[in-house]
Design a protein around this motif. Structure first.
Motif, PDB file in Angstrom:
ATOM      1  N   ASP A 236       0.818  -1.216   0.000  1.00  0.00           N
ATOM      2  CA  ASP A 236       0.000   0.000   0.000  1.00  0.00           C
ATOM      3  C   ASP A 236       0.853   1.268   0.000  1.00  0.00           C
ATOM      4  OD1 ASP A 236       0.899  -0.366   2.568  1.00  0.00           O
ATOM      5  OD2 ASP A 236      -0.960   0.269   3.535  1.00  0.00           O
ATOM      6  N   ALA A 237       2.177   1.116  -0.138  1.00  0.00           N
ATOM      7  CA  ALA A 237       3.064   2.272  -0.347  1.00  0.00           C
ATOM      8  C   ALA A 237       4.204   1.824  -1.251  1.00  0.00           C
ATOM      9  CB  ALA A 237       3.606   2.785   0.974  1.00  0.00           C
ATOM     10  N   PHE A 238       4.596   2.714  -2.144  1.00  0.00           N
ATOM     11  CA  PHE A 238       5.650   2.409  -3.117  1.00  0.00           C
ATOM     12  C   PHE A 238       6.685   3.524  -3.068  1.00  0.00           C
ATOM     13  CE2 PHE A 238       1.820   0.404  -4.411  1.00  0.00           C
ATOM     14  CZ  PHE A 238       2.193  -0.811  -4.968  1.00  0.00           C
ATOM     15  N   LEU A 239       7.955   3.118  -3.153  1.00  0.00           N
ATOM     16  CA  LEU A 239       9.021   4.111  -3.144  1.00  0.00           C
ATOM     17  C   LEU A 239       9.848   3.969  -4.421  1.00  0.00           C
ATOM     18  CD1 LEU A 239      10.885   6.206  -1.758  1.00  0.00           C
ATOM     19  CD2 LEU A 239      11.991   4.304  -0.561  1.00  0.00           C
ATOM     20  N   LEU A 240      10.032   5.077  -5.105  1.00  0.00           N
ATOM     21  CA  LEU A 240      10.975   5.130  -6.236  1.00  0.00           C
ATOM     22  C   LEU A 240      12.003   6.190  -5.863  1.00  0.00           C
ATOM     23  CD1 LEU A 240       8.670   5.061  -9.410  1.00  0.00           C
ATOM     24  CD2 LEU A 240      10.546   3.478  -8.950  1.00  0.00           C
ATOM     25  N   ALA A 241      13.135   5.761  -5.332  1.00  0.00           N
ATOM     26  CA  ALA A 241      14.157   6.714  -4.881  1.00  0.00           C
ATOM     27  C   ALA A 241      15.330   6.702  -5.843  1.00  0.00           C
ATOM     28  CB  ALA A 241      14.631   6.381  -3.461  1.00  0.00           C
ATOM     29  N   ASN A 242      15.533   7.821  -6.496  1.00  0.00           N
ATOM     30  CA  ASN A 242      16.669   7.982  -7.418  1.00  0.00           C
ATOM     31  C   ASN A 242      16.656   6.951  -8.541  1.00  0.00           C
ATOM     32  OD1 ASN A 242      17.892  10.145  -5.796  1.00  0.00           O
ATOM     33  ND2 ASN A 242      18.035   8.521  -4.270  1.00  0.00           N
ATOM     34  N   VAL A 243      15.462   6.617  -8.982  1.00  0.00           N
ATOM     35  CA  VAL A 243      15.293   5.635 -10.061  1.00  0.00           C
ATOM     36  C   VAL A 243      14.764   6.325 -11.314  1.00  0.00           C
ATOM     37  CG1 VAL A 243      13.909   3.646 -10.777  1.00  0.00           C
ATOM     38  CG2 VAL A 243      14.987   3.664  -8.529  1.00  0.00           C
ATOM     39  N   VAL A 244      13.848   7.280 -11.109  1.00  0.00           N
ATOM     40  CA  VAL A 244      13.230   7.944 -12.263  1.00  0.00           C
ATOM     41  C   VAL A 244      14.293   8.586 -13.168  1.00  0.00           C
ATOM     42  CG1 VAL A 244      11.802   9.956 -12.859  1.00  0.00           C
ATOM     43  CG2 VAL A 244      11.003   8.311 -11.143  1.00  0.00           C
ATOM     44  N   HIS A 245      15.334   9.128 -12.575  1.00  0.00           N
ATOM     45  CA  HIS A 245      16.340   9.815 -13.415  1.00  0.00           C
ATOM     46  C   HIS A 245      17.184   8.837 -14.239  1.00  0.00           C
ATOM     47  CE1 HIS A 245      19.179   9.287  -9.853  1.00  0.00           C
ATOM     48  NE2 HIS A 245      19.937   8.893 -10.838  1.00  0.00           N
ATOM     49  N   VAL A 246      17.067   7.555 -13.903  1.00  0.00           N
ATOM     50  CA  VAL A 246      17.836   6.550 -14.651  1.00  0.00           C
ATOM     51  C   VAL A 246      17.153   6.216 -15.979  1.00  0.00           C
ATOM     52  CG1 VAL A 246      18.590   4.127 -14.583  1.00  0.00           C
ATOM     53  CG2 VAL A 246      18.740   5.528 -12.511  1.00  0.00           C
ATOM     54  N   PHE A 247      15.807   6.317 -16.005  1.00  0.00           N
ATOM     55  CA  PHE A 247      15.044   5.853 -17.166  1.00  0.00           C
ATOM     56  C   PHE A 247      14.628   7.004 -18.084  1.00  0.00           C
ATOM     57  CE2 PHE A 247      13.516   2.373 -14.089  1.00  0.00           C
ATOM     58  CZ  PHE A 247      14.558   1.546 -14.445  1.00  0.00           C
ATOM     59  N   THR A 248      14.194   6.626 -19.305  1.00  0.00           N
ATOM     60  CA  THR A 248      13.671   7.623 -20.249  1.00  0.00           C
ATOM     61  C   THR A 248      12.245   8.001 -19.823  1.00  0.00           C
ATOM     62  OG1 THR A 248      12.661   5.928 -21.612  1.00  0.00           O
ATOM     63  CG2 THR A 248      14.937   6.568 -22.181  1.00  0.00           C
ATOM     64  N   PRO A 249      11.712   9.133 -20.322  1.00  0.00           N
ATOM     65  CA  PRO A 249      10.327   9.514 -19.999  1.00  0.00           C
ATOM     66  C   PRO A 249       9.327   8.408 -20.380  1.00  0.00           C
ATOM     67  CG  PRO A 249      11.472  11.363 -20.998  1.00  0.00           C
ATOM     68  CD  PRO A 249      12.410  10.186 -21.076  1.00  0.00           C
ATOM     69  N   GLU A 250       9.549   7.757 -21.523  1.00  0.00           N
ATOM     70  CA  GLU A 250       8.616   6.697 -21.960  1.00  0.00           C
ATOM     71  C   GLU A 250       8.637   5.532 -20.972  1.00  0.00           C
ATOM     72  OE1 GLU A 250      11.077   7.986 -24.010  1.00  0.00           O
ATOM     73  OE2 GLU A 250       9.626   9.397 -24.871  1.00  0.00           O
ATOM     74  N   HIS A 251       9.841   5.122 -20.582  1.00  0.00           N
ATOM     75  CA  HIS A 251       9.949   4.023 -19.616  1.00  0.00           C
ATOM     76  C   HIS A 251       9.316   4.419 -18.292  1.00  0.00           C
ATOM     77  CE1 HIS A 251      13.456   1.949 -21.886  1.00  0.00           C
ATOM     78  NE2 HIS A 251      12.340   1.282 -22.056  1.00  0.00           N
ATOM     79  N   ASN A 252       9.511   5.677 -17.870  1.00  0.00           N
ATOM     80  CA  ASN A 252       8.920   6.111 -16.599  1.00  0.00           C
ATOM     81  C   ASN A 252       7.392   6.092 -16.660  1.00  0.00           C
ATOM     82  OD1 ASN A 252      11.084   6.555 -14.801  1.00  0.00           O
ATOM     83  ND2 ASN A 252      11.661   8.392 -15.932  1.00  0.00           N
ATOM     84  N   ARG A 253       6.835   6.566 -17.783  1.00  0.00           N
ATOM     85  CA  ARG A 253       5.369   6.572 -17.908  1.00  0.00           C
ATOM     86  C   ARG A 253       4.833   5.145 -17.815  1.00  0.00           C
ATOM     87  NH1 ARG A 253       5.811  11.434 -20.857  1.00  0.00           N
ATOM     88  NH2 ARG A 253       6.567  10.388 -22.716  1.00  0.00           N
ATOM     89  N   ASP A 254       5.510   4.223 -18.516  1.00  0.00           N
ATOM     90  CA  ASP A 254       5.078   2.829 -18.503  1.00  0.00           C
ATOM     91  C   ASP A 254       5.210   2.240 -17.092  1.00  0.00           C
ATOM     92  OD1 ASP A 254       4.418   0.223 -19.681  1.00  0.00           O
ATOM     93  OD2 ASP A 254       6.510  -0.254 -19.158  1.00  0.00           O
ATOM     94  N   LEU A 255       6.328   2.546 -16.436  1.00  0.00           N
ATOM     95  CA  LEU A 255       6.544   2.028 -15.075  1.00  0.00           C
ATOM     96  C   LEU A 255       5.457   2.566 -14.129  1.00  0.00           C
ATOM     97  CD1 LEU A 255       8.205   0.600 -12.887  1.00  0.00           C
ATOM     98  CD2 LEU A 255       9.703   2.609 -12.790  1.00  0.00           C
ATOM     99  N   LEU A 256       5.182   3.857 -14.217  1.00  0.00           N
ATOM    100  CA  LEU A 256       4.177   4.441 -13.312  1.00  0.00           C
ATOM    101  C   LEU A 256       2.791   3.846 -13.557  1.00  0.00           C
ATOM    102  CD1 LEU A 256       5.372   8.166 -13.203  1.00  0.00           C
ATOM    103  CD2 LEU A 256       5.704   6.382 -11.479  1.00  0.00           C
ATOM    104  N   ARG A 257       2.480   3.556 -14.810  1.00  0.00           N
ATOM    105  CA  ARG A 257       1.195   2.904 -15.119  1.00  0.00           C
ATOM    106  C   ARG A 257       1.133   1.530 -14.438  1.00  0.00           C
ATOM    107  NH1 ARG A 257       0.850   5.708 -20.178  1.00  0.00           N
ATOM    108  NH2 ARG A 257       2.481   4.425 -21.071  1.00  0.00           N
ATOM    109  N   ARG A 258       2.263   0.786 -14.495  1.00  0.00           N
ATOM    110  CA  ARG A 258       2.261  -0.564 -13.911  1.00  0.00           C
ATOM    111  C   ARG A 258       2.242  -0.517 -12.381  1.00  0.00           C
ATOM    112  NH1 ARG A 258       6.517  -3.429 -15.182  1.00  0.00           N
ATOM    113  NH2 ARG A 258       7.684  -1.739 -16.129  1.00  0.00           N
ATOM    114  N   VAL A 259       2.893   0.506 -11.805  1.00  0.00           N
ATOM    115  CA  VAL A 259       2.817   0.669 -10.348  1.00  0.00           C
ATOM    116  C   VAL A 259       1.361   0.933  -9.969  1.00  0.00           C
ATOM    117  CG1 VAL A 259       3.463   2.135  -8.388  1.00  0.00           C
ATOM    118  CG2 VAL A 259       5.191   1.535 -10.087  1.00  0.00           C
ATOM    119  N   HIS A 260       0.717   1.824 -10.733  1.00  0.00           N
ATOM    120  CA  HIS A 260      -0.678   2.172 -10.450  1.00  0.00           C
ATOM    121  C   HIS A 260      -1.566   0.937 -10.531  1.00  0.00           C
ATOM    122  CE1 HIS A 260      -4.686   3.999 -11.387  1.00  0.00           C
ATOM    123  NE2 HIS A 260      -4.300   4.744 -10.364  1.00  0.00           N
ATOM    124  N   ALA A 261      -1.303   0.102 -11.553  1.00  0.00           N
ATOM    125  CA  ALA A 261      -2.135  -1.090 -11.742  1.00  0.00           C
ATOM    126  C   ALA A 261      -1.950  -2.091 -10.601  1.00  0.00           C
ATOM    127  CB  ALA A 261      -1.791  -1.749 -13.072  1.00  0.00           C
TER     128      ALA A 261
END
Ligand SMILES: C[S@@+](CC[C@H](N)C(=O)[O-])C[C@H]1O[C@@H](n2cnc3c(N)ncnc32)[C@H](O)[C@@H]1O
Length: 288
Positions: A236-261
């Motif tokens: 019920d809680a998710f942490l992305l610490a210093n990970v978003v800057h590693v990926f491209t915007p497209e990969h981040n959007r896809d990752l955030l969609r899957r976290v949400h799901a």
């Protein structure tokens, strides 16, 4: 000035100082990394040492010990009092190994990561990242992970102390590195359970680290690829610490969609990173 000479093109008062300073700052960085690596800051206690004693203690020639120590005086990391060199307060706090933090692993990490910066112009031309994080051999991975942990220690403490984890039951740290965020958060929140999702070779380091630092057994490990693999549920809680800057915007959007799901209604996503202002120009430390 003679009337025959061409007019200078730079406006009066404009000097090349900034360019010279930026262009040569890598030399200062190299000096700092070398001084830390040969053990200058550990060797110098509060009483200080003269050059012969320093050179003997760190087992390098007197000539290069002098170059190293004087460069650190110039950069503000050592102080010199007659023949004696001693750590400045900032070096004593963060580079001596006896202070309140230890940034020596971060400097070792920079040493490894600057190999990839040698290709930076090519990466800019090609519009790509360096692929540095994914192509590391086991020893470089260890140096990388320990360096990231030392650089992000302050954010880990701040998050553990400032966010109300009491409202959650289970926290999943995605790309959680050595588990340093989880260790600090779980130690402050005894009812919370943790999960750490990482690439398989980093999970091995995290297991080792957790075993060495805590007897806590509230962490579950998941080996996987954030860009491809299914994410675990039940958190019920998710942490992305210093990970978003590693990926491209497209990969981040896809990752955030899957976290949400994979998240139940009301779950929280916590994002820790090097954020910039809206026009990406400040703070300077976030630009790389
Ligand atoms: C800059 S480190 C941050 C580590 C930790 N969260 C911290 O802040 O200290 C980025 C982490 O993302 C992990 N990572 C990178 N690509 C990944 C992927 N495709 N799947 C899972 N983890 C990945 C790396 O192994 C690394 O530990």
């Amino acid at each position: 000035m003679s009337e025959d000479l061409p007019e200078a093109s730079a406006p009066t008062g404009v000097t090349p100082e900034l360019i010279m300073q930026l262009g040569t700052s890598f030399m200062a960085t190299r000096h700092l990394i070398a001084a830390a690596e040969v053990g200058v800051f550990e060797a110098l206690g509060e009483d200080g040492l003269d050059l012969d004693a320093l050179a003997a203690r760190i087992a390098i020639p007197r000539r290069t010990a002098r170059i190293c120590a004087d460069a650190m005086v110039a950069l503000g990391l050592l102080e010199r009092d007659g023949p004696l060199y001693r750590n400045s307060p900032v070096a004593d706090a963060f580079l001596s190994g006896r202070g309140r933090g230890d940034l020596r692993p971060f400097l070792r990490y920079l040493d490894v990561s600057y190999r990839a910066w040698a290709e930076f112009t090519g990466a800019i031309r090609a519009g790509q990242g360096s692929g540095f994080i994914t192509g590391l051999d086991p020893e470089a991975q260890r140096v990388f992970s320990a360096g990231v942990e030392s650089a992000t220690a302050g954010s880990a403490v701040a998050l553990a102390e400032s966010y109300d984890f009491g409202q959650h039951r289970r926290l999943l740290d995605l790309g959680g590195g050595t588990g340093s965020f989880l260790i600090r958060i779980l130690s402050r929140h005894p009812a919370l359970e943790g999960g750490l999702f990482e690439l398989p070779h980093v999970v091995a380091l995290a297991r080792e680290n957790l075993k060495a630092q805590t007897s806590d057994r509230r962490v579950r490990f998941y080996e996987g690829d954030l860009l491809r693999d299914q994410l675990p549920t039940g958190y019920d809680a998710f942490l992305l610490a210093n990970v978003v800057h590693v990926f491209t915007p497209e990969h981040n959007r896809d990752l955030l969609r899957r976290v949400h799901a994979s998240a139940p209604t009301g779950a929280r996503l916590l994002l820790v990173d090097f954020w910039t202002n809206a026009i990406h120009t400040q703070p300077v430390s976030s630009l790389p």
